[in-house]
Design a protein around this motif. Structure first.
Motif, mmCIF file in Angstrom:
data_model
loop_
_atom_site.group_PDB
_atom_site.id
_atom_site.type_symbol
_atom_site.label_atom_id
_atom_site.label_comp_id
_atom_site.label_asym_id
_atom_site.label_seq_id
_atom_site.Cartn_x
_atom_site.Cartn_y
_atom_site.Cartn_z
ATOM 1 N N THR A 95 0.930 -1.124 -0.018
ATOM 2 C CA THR A 95 -0.247 -0.055 0.007
ATOM 3 C C THR A 95 0.892 1.336 -0.009
ATOM 4 O OG1 THR A 95 -1.608 -1.173 1.278
ATOM 5 C CG2 THR A 95 -1.938 1.131 1.073
ATOM 6 N N PHE A 96 1.921 1.232 0.741
ATOM 7 C CA PHE A 96 2.694 2.354 0.918
ATOM 8 C C PHE A 96 3.359 2.666 -0.492
ATOM 9 C CE2 PHE A 96 6.744 4.429 1.167
ATOM 10 C CZ PHE A 96 6.556 5.320 1.861
ATOM 11 N N CYS A 126 -2.864 8.210 -4.241
ATOM 12 C CA CYS A 126 -2.588 6.659 -4.389
ATOM 13 C C CYS A 126 -3.114 6.045 -5.648
ATOM 14 C CB CYS A 126 -3.441 6.060 -3.196
ATOM 15 S SG CYS A 126 -2.696 4.302 -2.937
ATOM 16 N N LYS A 127 -2.061 5.264 -6.150
ATOM 17 C CA LYS A 127 -2.632 4.269 -7.162
ATOM 18 C C LYS A 127 -3.728 3.382 -6.717
ATOM 19 C CE LYS A 127 1.841 4.970 -9.172
ATOM 20 N NZ LYS A 127 3.091 4.265 -9.831
ATOM 21 N N PRO A 128 -4.736 2.830 -7.454
ATOM 22 C CA PRO A 128 -5.560 1.990 -7.117
ATOM 23 C C PRO A 128 -5.062 0.464 -6.650
ATOM 24 C CG PRO A 128 -6.482 2.969 -9.104
ATOM 25 C CD PRO A 128 -4.937 3.215 -8.852
ATOM 26 N N PRO A 129 -5.587 -0.273 -5.774
ATOM 27 C CA PRO A 129 -6.669 0.046 -5.237
ATOM 28 C C PRO A 129 -6.481 1.128 -3.808
ATOM 29 C CG PRO A 129 -5.924 -1.878 -4.200
ATOM 30 C CD PRO A 129 -5.042 -1.505 -5.516
ATOM 31 N N ILE A 130 -7.356 1.992 -3.620
ATOM 32 C CA ILE A 130 -7.364 3.079 -2.675
ATOM 33 C C ILE A 130 -7.465 2.415 -1.316
ATOM 34 C CG2 ILE A 130 -8.069 5.155 -1.760
ATOM 35 C CD1 ILE A 130 -6.767 5.437 -4.447
ATOM 36 N N PRO A 131 -6.863 2.460 -0.205
ATOM 37 C CA PRO A 131 -6.972 1.718 1.126
ATOM 38 C C PRO A 131 -8.097 2.218 1.742
ATOM 39 C CG PRO A 131 -4.967 3.243 1.200
ATOM 40 C CD PRO A 131 -5.590 3.153 -0.183
ATOM 41 N N ASP A 132 -8.967 1.675 2.593
ATOM 42 C CA ASP A 132 -10.079 2.152 3.194
ATOM 43 C C ASP A 132 -9.422 3.172 4.419
ATOM 44 O OD1 ASP A 132 -12.009 1.039 2.009
ATOM 45 O OD2 ASP A 132 -11.784 -0.687 3.236
#
Length: 132
Positions: A95-96, A126-132
Motif C-alpha cells: 500500500t505504501f 494513491c494508485k488503485p486500489p485505494i485503502p480504506d
C-alpha cells in the motif's frame, strides 16, 4: 572566505553528480521498492517510519493528559505524512508503495468517528486500489 568557496564548490560538485545519476537512482528505487530504498546522502522510508513511530509515541503520551487540545495540526513533508498514515492505519508495504507524493500544501485530514476510530476524510494520492 576560502573555506566557504571550497564548501560551495564541493556542494555543487556533489549536486551535479547526483543530478547526473538520478535516473540510475530511480531505477534502483524501483527494483528495491520505494519503502526500502535509501537515497544517496539521504534516508529510506523505513528510516522515516522509525522516526514517525517515535513521534507517534510522544503523541500517545500527550493524549493521556487531561489538559490536551482536541485537535492537532502536523506540518511536515510528504514522506512523513505517508509513513504516519501507514503506521496509523496499519497499511502494508504494498500500500505504501502505491502512495503518490503529496503536493506542497496538500492536507491529510483525519476525523474521529463515533466508534473512536479515525478516518482519513481527504483524498489520498494513491494508485488503485485505494485503502480504506
Amino acid at each position: 572566505s576560502e573555506k566557504i568557496r571550497k564548501h560551495t564548490v564541493f556542494g555543487n560538485s556533489v549536486r551535479s553528480m547526483l543530478i547526473e545519476k538520478m535516473e540510475e537512482f530511480k531505477r534502483q528505487a524501483e527494483r528495491v521498492g520505494k519503502f526500502y530504498y535509501r537515497w544517496p546522502e539521504g534516508e529510506s522510508a523505513t528510516d522515516v517510519y522509525d522516526r514517525t513511530s517515535s513521534f507517534m509515541e510522544t503523541l500517545y503520551r500527550k493524549w493521556k493528559q487531561t489538559d490536551r487540545p482536541d485537535n492537532y495540526v502536523i506540518i511536515t513533508h510528504s514522506i512523513v505524512i505517508q509513513t504516519f498514515l501507514m503506521r496509523w492505519f496499519h497499511w502494508d508495504v504494498g500500500t505504501f508503495n502505491r502512495l503518490q507524493k503529496f503536493k506542497n500544501g496538500q492536507l491529510a485530514v483525519m476525523e474521529k468517528q463515533a466508534n473512536g476510530s479515525y478516518k482519513l476524510v481527504t483524498p489520498l494520492p494513491c494508485k488503485p486500489p485505494i485503502p480504506d
